[in-house]
Design an enzyme around this catalytic site. Structure first.
Site, short mmCIF file in Angstrom:
data_model
loop_
_atom_site.label_atom_id
_atom_site.label_comp_id
_atom_site.label_asym_id
_atom_site.label_seq_id
_atom_site.Cartn_x
_atom_site.Cartn_y
_atom_site.Cartn_z
CG ASN A 9 -32.56 -7.39 -15.66
OD1 ASN A 9 -32.98 -7.40 -14.60
ND2 ASN A 9 -31.86 -7.92 -16.17
CE LYS A 11 -28.71 -5.88 -16.08
NZ LYS A 11 -27.48 -6.22 -16.68
CG HIS A 94 -29.24 -11.78 -17.05
ND1 HIS A 94 -27.89 -11.33 -16.69
CD2 HIS A 94 -29.66 -10.88 -17.71
CE1 HIS A 94 -27.64 -10.03 -17.15
NE2 HIS A 94 -28.64 -9.84 -17.75
CD GLU A 96 -25.95 -8.67 -14.97
OE1 GLU A 96 -27.09 -8.64 -14.21
OE2 GLU A 96 -25.59 -7.92 -15.60
CD GLU A 166 -30.02 -10.13 -21.91
OE1 GLU A 166 -29.79 -8.81 -21.38
OE2 GLU A 166 -30.46 -11.10 -21.14
N GLY A 172 -23.74 -3.50 -19.87
CA GLY A 172 -23.30 -2.77 -18.94
C GLY A 172 -22.05 -1.97 -19.50
CB SER A 211 -24.69 -1.30 -24.21
OG SER A 211 -23.94 -1.35 -23.09
#
Ligand code: 13P
Length: 250
Positions: A9, A11, A94, A96, A166, A172, A211
């Site tokens: 991904n 992003k 996701h 985010e 996730e 991250g 990560s």
């Protein structure tokens, strides 16, 4: 035996030239591994990436998909548009997107349903926050994220879907879930699906993301319910991404 799956991904990272170099590098050095490898570039780069990977083993996916088939939805990209450029997968839900664009479980379910209707495999992304984990509500949160999609799209749609876990606290942050922490939640997800359809539970691919690096991929992939990984930062580097993919060997 479920087939392995590694998804990158990207992003909202890298520019046009780096995107081309990245995808060409992956194709050039992609080892013979018995698992699928997918990249999810920003929408704008999908036509170019798709053209470059025609007749290769690399697969193109998208980072999202509209909740509607067509119409006045400024800024959105539909499933049929993604299909025109040979997108095989679409990430939905996701964390985010849930966080910054307020996608709730119902919107996520509608995006998921559009993917299914377009012949695209949705990657239903679930995850808990650090606060939820500390409160001990991880299973409850993840179950609701999946059950709300089942309510709207039906359990049979999961014949054509992938689920990922996730955890927000691992994305991250450099703080990966241990293999055991990830396995515990993925096993829970498989049992949840099993309670609705043992047949789907047996075959559905469930991924871990957060990560993932070349250093921890092997340990994660050794867990019985982890069928693959969703990779953010480490998918932006050809070498790291292919090392993670190669973790399926041995
Ligand atoms: P990182 O691998 O950068 O933690 O991102 C994980 C992720 O969000 C993949 O979808």
């Amino acid at each position: 035996m479920r087939r392995g799956l590694v998804i990158g991904n990207w992003k909202m990272n890298i520019n046009w030239h780096s995107a081309i170099a990245l995808v060409d590098g992956i194709v050039a050095d992609m080892p013979a591994v018995n698992a699928d490898l997918v990249v999810c570039p920003p929408y704008l780069y999908i036509p170019e990436v798709s053209a470059r990977i025609t007749d290769t083993r690399l697969i193109c996916g998208s980072q999202n998909i509209a909740a509607h088939a067509e119409g006045a939805y400024t800024g959105e990209i539909s499933g049929s548009m993604l299909r025109e450029f040979d997108c095989k997968y679409a990430i939905v839900g996701h964390s985010e997107h849930r966080k910054y664009y307020a996608d709730d479980n119902v919107v996520v379910a509608k995006r998921y349903r559009q993917a299914i209707a377009s012949g695209i495999v949705p990657i239903l992304s679930t995850g808990d926050s650090l606060a939820q984990r500390k409160q001990g509500t991880t299973f409850e949160v993840v179950a609701k994220q999946i059950e709300d999609v089942i309510d709207i799209a039906g359990i049979d749609s999961f014949h054509h879907a992938v689920i990922s876990y996730e955890p927000l606290w691992a994305i991250g942050t450099g703080r990966t879930a241990t293999g055991e922490q990830a396995q515990e939640v993925l096993e829970f997800i498989r049992r949840l699906i099993d309670s609705k359809s043992p047949e789907i539970a047996e075959k559905i691919q469930i991924l871990y993301g957060g990560s993932v690096k070349p250093e921890n991929a092997k340990n994660l992939l050794a867990m019985p319910d982890i069928d693959g990984v969703l990779v953010g930062g480490a998918s932006l580097d050809t070498d790291s991404f292919l090392k993670i993919y190669s973790s399926f060997q041995n």
